[in-house]
Scaffold this active site. Structure first.
Site, mmCIF file in Angstrom:
data_model
loop_
_atom_site.group_PDB
_atom_site.id
_atom_site.type_symbol
_atom_site.label_atom_id
_atom_site.label_comp_id
_atom_site.label_asym_id
_atom_site.label_seq_id
_atom_site.Cartn_x
_atom_site.Cartn_y
_atom_site.Cartn_z
ATOM 1 N N LYS A 22 4.053 -8.359 -9.376
ATOM 2 C CA LYS A 22 4.608 -8.679 -7.990
ATOM 3 C C LYS A 22 3.469 -8.526 -6.757
ATOM 4 C CE LYS A 22 6.552 -5.184 -5.419
ATOM 5 N NZ LYS A 22 6.032 -5.076 -3.940
ATOM 6 N N ASN A 23 2.618 -7.394 -6.751
ATOM 7 C CA ASN A 23 1.683 -7.298 -5.947
ATOM 8 C C ASN A 23 0.347 -8.015 -5.781
ATOM 9 O OD1 ASN A 23 3.394 -5.200 -4.832
ATOM 10 N ND2 ASN A 23 2.195 -3.386 -5.509
ATOM 11 N N CYS A 118 9.877 2.335 7.701
ATOM 12 C CA CYS A 118 10.719 1.683 6.702
ATOM 13 C C CYS A 118 10.763 3.176 5.667
ATOM 14 C CB CYS A 118 10.047 0.735 5.519
ATOM 15 S SG CYS A 118 8.718 1.233 4.737
ATOM 16 N N ARG A 123 4.120 3.364 7.742
ATOM 17 C CA ARG A 123 3.450 2.109 7.294
ATOM 18 C C ARG A 123 2.941 1.382 8.552
ATOM 19 N NH1 ARG A 123 6.191 0.039 1.888
ATOM 20 N NH2 ARG A 123 4.121 -0.427 1.377
ATOM 21 N N PRO A 124 1.841 1.721 9.350
ATOM 22 C CA PRO A 124 1.418 0.774 10.208
ATOM 23 C C PRO A 124 0.544 -0.365 9.540
ATOM 24 C CG PRO A 124 0.236 2.809 10.378
ATOM 25 C CD PRO A 124 1.241 3.026 9.275
ATOM 26 N N ASP A 308 3.169 4.074 -6.608
ATOM 27 C CA ASP A 308 4.331 3.212 -6.941
ATOM 28 C C ASP A 308 4.809 3.700 -8.258
ATOM 29 O OD1 ASP A 308 4.279 1.718 -4.736
ATOM 30 O OD2 ASP A 308 3.262 -0.051 -5.663
ATOM 31 N N VAL A 330 -0.248 9.228 -0.652
ATOM 32 C CA VAL A 330 -0.519 7.957 0.007
ATOM 33 C C VAL A 330 0.456 7.564 0.941
ATOM 34 C CG1 VAL A 330 -0.576 5.484 -0.881
ATOM 35 C CG2 VAL A 330 -1.638 7.048 -2.208
ATOM 36 N N ARG A 400 13.953 -6.681 -5.665
ATOM 37 C CA ARG A 400 12.909 -7.086 -4.989
ATOM 38 C C ARG A 400 11.590 -7.154 -5.972
ATOM 39 N NH1 ARG A 400 10.882 -3.199 -1.302
ATOM 40 N NH2 ARG A 400 9.180 -4.311 -1.587
HETATM 41 C C1 UD1 Z 1 0.464 -2.095 -1.267
HETATM 42 C C2 UD1 Z 1 1.674 -2.313 -2.243
HETATM 43 C C3 UD1 Z 1 2.723 -0.982 -2.326
HETATM 44 C C4 UD1 Z 1 1.922 0.240 -2.737
HETATM 45 C C5 UD1 Z 1 0.716 0.403 -1.938
HETATM 46 C C6 UD1 Z 1 -0.286 1.617 -2.230
HETATM 47 C C7 UD1 Z 1 1.905 -4.917 -2.049
HETATM 48 C C8 UD1 Z 1 2.753 -5.770 -1.867
HETATM 49 N N1 UD1 Z 1 2.278 -3.354 -1.951
HETATM 50 O O1 UD1 Z 1 1.228 -1.541 -0.093
HETATM 51 O O2 UD1 Z 1 3.523 -1.446 -3.651
HETATM 52 O O3 UD1 Z 1 2.812 1.116 -2.671
HETATM 53 O O4 UD1 Z 1 -0.031 -0.644 -1.829
HETATM 54 O O5 UD1 Z 1 -0.571 1.486 -3.370
HETATM 55 O O6 UD1 Z 1 0.845 -4.792 -2.665
HETATM 56 N N2 UD1 Z 1 -1.852 2.490 6.481
HETATM 57 C C9 UD1 Z 1 -2.043 2.570 7.665
HETATM 58 N N3 UD1 Z 1 -2.750 1.639 8.559
HETATM 59 C C10 UD1 Z 1 -2.702 0.269 7.898
HETATM 60 C C11 UD1 Z 1 -2.453 0.036 6.521
HETATM 61 C C12 UD1 Z 1 -2.106 1.154 5.902
HETATM 62 O O7 UD1 Z 1 -2.381 3.795 8.121
HETATM 63 O O8 UD1 Z 1 -3.180 -0.804 8.701
HETATM 64 C C13 UD1 Z 1 -1.306 3.551 5.641
HETATM 65 C C14 UD1 Z 1 -0.019 3.263 5.044
HETATM 66 O O9 UD1 Z 1 1.056 3.778 6.166
HETATM 67 C C15 UD1 Z 1 0.049 4.157 3.721
HETATM 68 C C16 UD1 Z 1 -1.292 3.943 3.468
HETATM 69 O O10 UD1 Z 1 -2.212 3.529 4.156
HETATM 70 O O11 UD1 Z 1 0.302 5.397 4.006
HETATM 71 C C17 UD1 Z 1 -1.289 3.158 2.177
HETATM 72 O O12 UD1 Z 1 -0.836 1.624 2.446
HETATM 73 P P1 UD1 Z 1 -1.516 0.513 1.929
HETATM 74 O O13 UD1 Z 1 -2.435 0.626 0.856
HETATM 75 O O14 UD1 Z 1 -1.925 -0.700 3.028
HETATM 76 O O15 UD1 Z 1 -0.072 -0.137 1.229
HETATM 77 P P2 UD1 Z 1 0.317 -1.679 1.385
HETATM 78 O O16 UD1 Z 1 -0.688 -2.711 1.369
HETATM 79 O O17 UD1 Z 1 1.363 -1.698 2.191
#
Ligand code: UD1
Length: 421
Positions: A22-23, A118, A123-124, A308, A330, A400
């Protein structure tokens, strides 16, 4: 609303085939926007998130044909219109934001509803936006929407404060059509990043270093990009979930189409608990006939233990001898499943970012709610070992991310059915 009804039916035994990731598929589908030529992606998993991404692609004018029998999707973005991704779609799938990078690169403008909070934390997307800014985009936040505009994108050195998976992917996709060289430092190293880079290179992108903490992207022009036929990697979280399903039911599963290298931390932790694991040619066999012991877990970016898999592993740890400590680093609020597991008889206490799991608690079936995708999977695993019937609502979260979950579990002996309530 559809629900799952699960009853205990002893150890799971047999073979299960893992679907495409999926990812990996979501960013790769989004990346197809970069080229005007046809991209065929194979080993597509049958998931709600894939359907949402199809809707997003169609809304920017892409021609999309999906064939779930052949597990193939074909995407042609001959012409692309500017996108205003509505809140209704973004709310359903946070990964909608992955469309920003490629669309900004292809059309110079994108407007998308802010993902907002969410169930698993704030998750910003500040790191995604910082990256676009560094490449020359102007960002405006207004009325819950974020708009990025750029007349010209120019490569730069971008350091990520945290190795965000989504930010790394979005910046990488945007940089493919930026002028000059972009370097992403402290980049995420997940296998899905490598898969996206391989896809981008297969359409003519020039990316090096994916899978390490420094990724270099040499920009190319849109004319240089081609079409491709590309196969998605197997889903490592689905693989891990079935590994834990074998362990929690004290069963014996052969997991096919799995890449053991991608689930190293899950293998290591299961072995530490006393579960037997053998690997051969794309198959992982998980046998759990010995006594299973407690262990401690700390979630980390790849190659650390995946966030995950935290919820599913917690279900396993409720069933073993001893006390285990789990630390979630995380996401700041990824313990929604604990209340539901405790309602089924588990004894789990939250101390800040840690959860203390007292093992060997017999679980009882109950009416529970899937609060997010992996929390839902943890409840399905709990249902497999609970006395009596477990009824799980809000299963759309589970659908999902797990392709044909009920069918796959039933095939290896689980008593699970989907009912329309
Ligand atoms: C992706 C995966 C999700 C997985 C996560 C961490 C997809 C579609 N989803 O989510 O299944 O749980 O990686 O392995 O691939 N953060 C910030 N600022 C940002 C972006 C992220 O502070 O601009 C923080 C988030 O709030 C969170 C952490 O960084 O606490 C990890 O997020 P991120 O690695 O971006 O996860 P996703 O890409 O959303």
């Amino acid at each position: 609303m559809p629900k799952y009804i699960i009853e205990r039916n002893g150890p799971l035994k047999g073979e299960v085939e893992i679907s495409g990731s999926k990812n990996a598929v979501l960013p790769i589908m989004a990346a197809s926007i970069l080229t005007s030529k046809k991209c065929i992606i194979t080993e597509i998993p049958k998931l709600r998130d894939v359907d949402v991404m199809c809707q997003l692609l169609k809304s920017v004018g892409a021609e999309v044909h999906i064939d779930y029998i052949k597990k193939e999707i074909s995407i042609t973005c001959d012409t692309v219109s500017e996108l205003e991704a509505p809140y209704e779609l973004v709310k359903q799938m946070r990964a909608s934001n992955l469309i920003m990078g490629p669309l900004l690169a292809r059309t110079g403008k994108v407007k998308i509803a802010m993902p907002g909070g969410c169930a698993i934390g704030a998750r910003p997307i500040d790191l995604h936006l910082k990256g676009f800014q560094a490449l020359g985009a102007e960002i405006e936040l207004e009325h819950g929407y974020v708009e990025a505009r750029a007349d010209r994108l120019v490569g730069d050195k971008i350091y990520l404060d945290f190795p965000s998976v989504g930010a790394t992917e979005n910046i990488m996709m945007c940089a493919v059509l930026s002028e000059g060289t972009t370097t992403i430092e402290n980049a995420a190293e997940e296998p899905e990043i490598v898969d996206l880079a391989n896809f981008l290179n297969s359409i003519g992108g020039k990316i090096k270093g994916a899978g390490t903490d420094t990724i270099k992207i040499e920009g190319v022009s849109e004319r240089e990009l081609t079409g491709t036929r590309y196969t998605i990697i197997p889903d490592r979280i689905e693989t891990g979930t079935f590994m834990v399903a074998a362990a929690v039911t004290r069963g014996d599963l052969i997991i096919k189409n799995a890449i053991a290298d991608h689930v190293k931390p899950v293998i290591a932790k299961l072995k530490e608990c006393g579960v037997e694991i053998t690997e051969s040619d794309g198959n992982i066999r998980v046998t759990a006939y010995n006594e299973i012991k407690a262990t401690d877990i700390k979630t980390l970016p790849y190659p650390g233990f995946p966030t995950d898999m935290q919820a599913q592993f917690m279900t396993l740890l409720t069933s073993v001898n001893g006390t285990s400590i789990i630390i979630e680093t995380v996401f700041e609020n990824r313990y929604m499943h604990i209340g539901e597991l405790n309602r089924m008889g588990a004894n789990i206490k939250i101390e800040g970012r840690s959860a203390v799991v007292s093992g060997k608690q017999p679980l009882e079936g109950a009416q529970v709610t899937a609060t997010d995708l992996r929390a839902g999977a943890a409840l399905v695993l709990a249902g497999l070992i609970a006395e009596g019937a477990t009824e799980i609502s809000d299963i759309y979260h589970i659908e999902r991310g797990y392709s044909e979950f009920v069918e796959k579990l039933s095939k290896v002996g689980a008593k699970i059915k989907k009912i329309d309530d």
